[in-house]
Design a protein around this motif. Structure first.
Motif, PDB file in Angstrom:
ATOM      1  N   TRP A  63      47.239 -20.815 -32.548  1.00  0.00           N
ATOM      2  CA  TRP A  63      46.574 -21.893 -32.541  1.00  0.00           C
ATOM      3  C   TRP A  63      45.594 -22.289 -32.214  1.00  0.00           C
ATOM      4  CZ3 TRP A  63      48.789 -25.946 -34.264  1.00  0.00           C
ATOM      5  CH2 TRP A  63      50.002 -26.306 -34.801  1.00  0.00           C
ATOM      6  N   LEU A  64      43.917 -21.559 -32.000  1.00  0.00           N
ATOM      7  CA  LEU A  64      42.878 -21.240 -31.096  1.00  0.00           C
ATOM      8  C   LEU A  64      42.017 -21.003 -32.407  1.00  0.00           C
ATOM      9  CD1 LEU A  64      42.765 -19.213 -28.414  1.00  0.00           C
ATOM     10  CD2 LEU A  64      42.424 -21.646 -28.194  1.00  0.00           C
ATOM     11  N   VAL A  65      42.819 -20.073 -33.266  1.00  0.00           N
ATOM     12  CA  VAL A  65      42.448 -19.740 -35.121  1.00  0.00           C
ATOM     13  C   VAL A  65      42.766 -21.384 -35.992  1.00  0.00           C
ATOM     14  CG1 VAL A  65      41.490 -18.261 -36.658  1.00  0.00           C
ATOM     15  CG2 VAL A  65      42.322 -17.575 -34.272  1.00  0.00           C
ATOM     16  N   THR A  66      43.985 -21.322 -35.607  1.00  0.00           N
ATOM     17  CA  THR A  66      44.717 -22.419 -36.829  1.00  0.00           C
ATOM     18  C   THR A  66      44.177 -23.658 -36.426  1.00  0.00           C
ATOM     19  OG1 THR A  66      46.229 -20.877 -37.012  1.00  0.00           O
ATOM     20  CG2 THR A  66      46.573 -23.211 -37.765  1.00  0.00           C
ATOM     21  N   GLY A  67      44.027 -24.654 -35.181  1.00  0.00           N
ATOM     22  CA  GLY A  67      44.446 -25.649 -34.109  1.00  0.00           C
ATOM     23  C   GLY A  67      42.792 -26.015 -35.273  1.00  0.00           C
ATOM     24  N   TYR A  68      42.108 -25.070 -34.952  1.00  0.00           N
ATOM     25  CA  TYR A  68      40.474 -25.373 -35.352  1.00  0.00           C
ATOM     26  C   TYR A  68      40.803 -25.059 -36.424  1.00  0.00           C
ATOM     27  CZ  TYR A  68      35.623 -24.268 -35.843  1.00  0.00           C
ATOM     28  OH  TYR A  68      33.919 -23.992 -35.859  1.00  0.00           O
ATOM     29  N   MET A  69      40.699 -24.570 -38.232  1.00  0.00           N
ATOM     30  CA  MET A  69      40.219 -24.941 -38.869  1.00  0.00           C
ATOM     31  C   MET A  69      41.168 -25.571 -39.831  1.00  0.00           C
ATOM     32  SD  MET A  69      40.986 -20.880 -40.476  1.00  0.00           S
ATOM     33  CE  MET A  69      40.381 -20.272 -41.754  1.00  0.00           C
ATOM     34  N   LEU A  70      42.144 -26.642 -39.249  1.00  0.00           N
ATOM     35  CA  LEU A  70      43.512 -27.533 -39.541  1.00  0.00           C
ATOM     36  C   LEU A  70      42.613 -29.326 -39.461  1.00  0.00           C
ATOM     37  CD1 LEU A  70      46.364 -29.658 -39.861  1.00  0.00           C
ATOM     38  CD2 LEU A  70      46.481 -28.673 -38.024  1.00  0.00           C
ATOM     39  N   ILE A  71      41.808 -29.018 -37.964  1.00  0.00           N
ATOM     40  CA  ILE A  71      40.879 -29.949 -37.617  1.00  0.00           C
ATOM     41  C   ILE A  71      39.431 -30.141 -39.206  1.00  0.00           C
ATOM     42  CG2 ILE A  71      39.283 -31.143 -36.326  1.00  0.00           C
ATOM     43  CD1 ILE A  71      42.555 -31.281 -35.774  1.00  0.00           C
ATOM     44  N   ILE A  72      39.078 -29.226 -38.859  1.00  0.00           N
ATOM     45  CA  ILE A  72      38.017 -29.089 -40.260  1.00  0.00           C
ATOM     46  C   ILE A  72      38.082 -29.691 -42.126  1.00  0.00           C
ATOM     47  CG2 ILE A  72      36.668 -27.556 -41.285  1.00  0.00           C
ATOM     48  CD1 ILE A  72      36.798 -26.297 -38.881  1.00  0.00           C
ATOM     49  N   GLY A  73      39.841 -28.796 -42.042  1.00  0.00           N
ATOM     50  CA  GLY A  73      40.172 -29.680 -42.630  1.00  0.00           C
ATOM     51  C   GLY A  73      41.234 -31.285 -43.205  1.00  0.00           C
ATOM     52  N   ILE A  74      41.361 -31.067 -42.346  1.00  0.00           N
ATOM     53  CA  ILE A  74      41.088 -32.743 -41.827  1.00  0.00           C
ATOM     54  C   ILE A  74      39.733 -33.901 -41.394  1.00  0.00           C
ATOM     55  CG2 ILE A  74      42.316 -34.424 -40.341  1.00  0.00           C
ATOM     56  CD1 ILE A  74      44.285 -32.698 -39.118  1.00  0.00           C
ATOM     57  N   ILE A  75      39.012 -32.804 -41.820  1.00  0.00           N
ATOM     58  CA  ILE A  75      37.586 -34.201 -41.108  1.00  0.00           C
ATOM     59  C   ILE A  75      36.830 -33.928 -42.276  1.00  0.00           C
ATOM     60  CG2 ILE A  75      35.570 -34.435 -39.678  1.00  0.00           C
ATOM     61  CD1 ILE A  75      37.943 -35.062 -38.600  1.00  0.00           C
ATOM     62  N   ILE A 121      37.813 -29.398 -30.838  1.00  0.00           N
ATOM     63  CA  ILE A 121      36.604 -30.822 -30.661  1.00  0.00           C
ATOM     64  C   ILE A 121      35.816 -30.222 -31.629  1.00  0.00           C
ATOM     65  CG2 ILE A 121      34.878 -31.523 -29.483  1.00  0.00           C
ATOM     66  CD1 ILE A 121      37.277 -31.842 -27.001  1.00  0.00           C
ATOM     67  N   GLN A 122      36.005 -29.600 -31.227  1.00  0.00           N
ATOM     68  CA  GLN A 122      34.000 -27.982 -32.035  1.00  0.00           C
ATOM     69  C   GLN A 122      34.892 -28.290 -33.358  1.00  0.00           C
ATOM     70  OE1 GLN A 122      33.920 -23.975 -30.531  1.00  0.00           O
ATOM     71  NE2 GLN A 122      34.801 -24.372 -28.588  1.00  0.00           N
ATOM     72  N   GLY A 123      36.069 -28.045 -34.139  1.00  0.00           N
ATOM     73  CA  GLY A 123      36.845 -28.346 -35.809  1.00  0.00           C
ATOM     74  C   GLY A 123      35.646 -29.751 -35.967  1.00  0.00           C
ATOM     75  N   ILE A 124      36.385 -30.953 -35.309  1.00  0.00           N
ATOM     76  CA  ILE A 124      35.346 -31.851 -35.274  1.00  0.00           C
ATOM     77  C   ILE A 124      33.742 -31.979 -35.904  1.00  0.00           C
ATOM     78  CG2 ILE A 124      35.044 -34.562 -34.729  1.00  0.00           C
ATOM     79  CD1 ILE A 124      37.037 -34.141 -33.108  1.00  0.00           C
ATOM     80  N   GLY A 125      33.105 -31.400 -35.089  1.00  0.00           N
ATOM     81  CA  GLY A 125      31.863 -31.355 -35.150  1.00  0.00           C
ATOM     82  C   GLY A 125      31.456 -30.336 -36.749  1.00  0.00           C
ATOM     83  N   THR A 126      31.943 -28.413 -36.776  1.00  0.00           N
ATOM     84  CA  THR A 126      32.258 -28.495 -38.222  1.00  0.00           C
ATOM     85  C   THR A 126      32.581 -28.868 -39.145  1.00  0.00           C
ATOM     86  OG1 THR A 126      32.248 -26.438 -36.683  1.00  0.00           O
ATOM     87  CG2 THR A 126      32.632 -26.048 -39.158  1.00  0.00           C
ATOM     88  N   GLY A 127      33.687 -29.922 -38.755  1.00  0.00           N
ATOM     89  CA  GLY A 127      34.183 -30.606 -40.281  1.00  0.00           C
ATOM     90  C   GLY A 127      33.597 -31.750 -41.019  1.00  0.00           C
ATOM     91  N   LEU A 128      32.553 -32.059 -40.303  1.00  0.00           N
ATOM     92  CA  LEU A 128      31.773 -33.203 -40.408  1.00  0.00           C
ATOM     93  C   LEU A 128      30.175 -32.174 -41.077  1.00  0.00           C
ATOM     94  CD1 LEU A 128      31.663 -35.888 -37.431  1.00  0.00           C
ATOM     95  CD2 LEU A 128      32.828 -35.760 -39.679  1.00  0.00           C
ATOM     96  N   ILE A 129      29.742 -30.859 -40.326  1.00  0.00           N
ATOM     97  CA  ILE A 129      28.257 -31.159 -41.027  1.00  0.00           C
ATOM     98  C   ILE A 129      27.934 -29.772 -42.611  1.00  0.00           C
ATOM     99  CG2 ILE A 129      26.888 -29.324 -39.988  1.00  0.00           C
ATOM    100  CD1 ILE A 129      27.295 -29.632 -36.974  1.00  0.00           C
ATOM    101  N   LEU A 130      29.538 -29.287 -42.154  1.00  0.00           N
ATOM    102  CA  LEU A 130      29.530 -28.479 -43.090  1.00  0.00           C
ATOM    103  C   LEU A 130      29.621 -29.425 -44.862  1.00  0.00           C
ATOM    104  CD1 LEU A 130      32.021 -25.367 -42.602  1.00  0.00           C
ATOM    105  CD2 LEU A 130      29.588 -25.616 -43.213  1.00  0.00           C
ATOM    106  N   PRO A 131      30.429 -30.404 -45.014  1.00  0.00           N
ATOM    107  CA  PRO A 131      30.285 -31.465 -46.746  1.00  0.00           C
ATOM    108  C   PRO A 131      29.244 -32.189 -46.083  1.00  0.00           C
ATOM    109  CG  PRO A 131      32.249 -31.930 -45.038  1.00  0.00           C
ATOM    110  CD  PRO A 131      31.615 -30.911 -44.267  1.00  0.00           C
TER     111      PRO A 131
END
Length: 481
Positions: A63-75, A121-131
């Motif tokens: 979940w440390l991997v899946t959860g991170y990527m899931l948040i990115i995919g949502i954001i 929480i890190q996933g939120i940052g990546t999900g905003l920055i990449l696109p």
């Protein structure tokens, strides 16, 4: 009237002149994207260490991997809406601050729950920055410089996962897992300084409506796939999660198709060439991530190699991945997408079969060779398929297509990791013998999943067009009238 419409179709032409130092403006996002992609792959090699630290199974720790990527995919799909509610500068500064907060929380986490919270929480940052990095680049650079800028962004995104496992292995060889997260912070602080000093606002704030159905839909599907490794596919937890996810996602798709200003313009999927390319990109991404998830665990728990050496073993494949990606883009310009994709999946099949046949006594040379072959094949197919998909769209649709690709990559990545974990545990539970032999058997079952993805992708790749398309920027219909 025609001039106004042309400017709307190509906003970067007018925005480029407003930004004083476009190269410096991109530094904050490039650094943020690098750390985000580094974070996405680095933790996979640390899972065995975390399993000991928290006394938890791989099924839970994934979940440390899946959860991170899931948040990115949502954001990610929400980022285009968020950029119409808040200025670019505020979003990037917020994203970097959030990433720093998540990294500190993860580094200091006394429990798995807080570590997972920090990761998401890190996933939120990546999900905003990449696109936003790609969206801002298209607006602040003139068309004649955009190709070089895209090349730099692609290099950053591919270089981070290439060196992630190696650097993580070295960190774990001399310190504990917490230093993985502490290592993110210096780069993020530098990125924050550049964002505050150099980043300027682009785009316009219009505050459109936000649709949250995608969050529930994607979360339900990924949660169901992830829970399968613990409870089994026939359990009520998995079935309920999948049913809720699929039903809500269907409602989300229906809603997006009927809205005047959808978050994701799913109508572009009516374009067969885009849809075929997108499917191949999704399958290819799942192939790479499932293999990248299984390999470091197999090397450590199956073969019994130390974590620091594990990172070194995975470095050649990571470097080859980045180099092949750059070469594959040029192949598309010369011979189209079909032949590189077909050849790529054939090569990837050979590498995946080699990994599925590797024993718990496999040599380091054999493992490296199998990984390198896989990392030649998969990216050889990825870049042409992605370019084919985006080149089939025009004007504003190209932006919609890019958003769909980026979003689905992260969701599919989370699903691939969840499925790989499920098959790993399934094979491990059915095997007998020593702990290393059982883990190796589980890894084989996981690699069979990777092989199945390659076979499906190989069949789909015959639907690609084997011809070069023009690279001129095409206007949408509204710009022609």
């Amino acid at each position: 009237m025609e001039n106004v419409q042309m400017e709307q179709a190509h906003p970067r032409t007018s925005s480029a002149s407003r930004v004083r130092h476009p190269k410096l403006a991109m530094v904050s996002m490039l650094l943020g994207a690098f750390v985000g992609m580094f974070s996405e792959t680095s933790l996979k090699i640390a899972l065995p260490k975390l399993s000991i630290a928290f006394n938890m199974s791989t099924a839970t720790l994934q979940w440390l991997v899946t959860g991170y990527m899931l948040i990115i995919g949502i954001i990610m799909p929400l980022s285009s809406i968020i950029s119409k509610w808040f200025s670019t500068r505020k979003i990037i500064i917020f994203a970097l601050l959030v990433f720093i907060l998540g990294s500190v929380l993860s580094a200091m986490a006394p429990s798995f729950a807080l570590l997972l919270t920090g990761r998401m929480i890190q996933g939120i940052g990546t999900g905003l920055i990449l696109p936003l990095m790609f969206a801002v680049a298209m607006q602040i650079f003139p068309p004649q410089k955009l190709g070089a800028v895209n090349g730099i962004m692609a290099l950053v995104i591919m270089f981070a996962p290439a060196i992630g496992p190696t650097l993580t292995g070295l960190i774990l060889g001399i310190a504990n897992w917490r230093w993985i997260f502490w290592s993110f912070i210096p780069l993020l602080v530098i990125a924050l300084i550049f964002a505050v000093m150099e980043l300027e606002n682009v785009g316009h704030i219009s505050k459109p409506r936000v649709d949250v159905l995608s969050i529930i839909g994607f979360s339900g599907i990924v949660a169901g796939a992830s829970l399968s490794s613990r409870y089994g596919w026939a359990s009520w937890q998995v079935i309920v999660s999948l049913v809720i996810g699929l039903v809500v996602l269907f409602l989300y798709v229906h809603r997006q198709l009927t809205l005047e200003s959808p978050i994701l313009n799913l109508k572009v999927l009516k374009n067969k060439e885009f849809t075929v390319g997108t499917i191949l990109v999704m399958l290819d991404f799942a192939i790479i991530l499932s293999a990248m998830y299984l390999m470091p665990q197999y090397i450590q728990n199956g073969v019994g190699i130390a974590v620091a050496l594990t990172g070194v073993i995975m470095l050649p494949g990571g470097v080859i991945n980045a180099v092949t990606s750059a070469i594959a883009g040029r192949l598309y310009d010369n011979i189209g997408a079909r032949r590189p994709a077909i050849l790529g999946f054939i090569i990837a099949f050979i590498g995946a079969v080699m990994l599925a046949m590797a024993s718990d006594t496999a040599s380091i040379v054999y493992i490296i060779a199998a990984h390198v072959i896989l990392m030649i094949g998969a990216p050889l197919a990825m870049s042409p398929a992605q370019t084919s998909a985006l080149n089939s769209l025009s004007g504003r649709e190209a932006g919609d297509g890019s958003t769909i690709l980026n979003t689905m990559q992260q969701v599919v990545g989370a699903l691939a990791t969840a499925f790989a974990t499920s098959f790993l545990e399934l094979g491990r539970g059915a095997a007998t013998g020593s702990a290393a032999a059982r883990f190796t058997a589980g890894s084989h079952t996981g690699f069979y999943f990777t092989i199945a993805l390659i076979v499906v992708a190989f069949i789909v790749s015959f639907q690609l067009k084997d011809r070069q398309r023009g690279h001129s920027i095409k206007l949408d219909e509204s710009a022609k009238n």
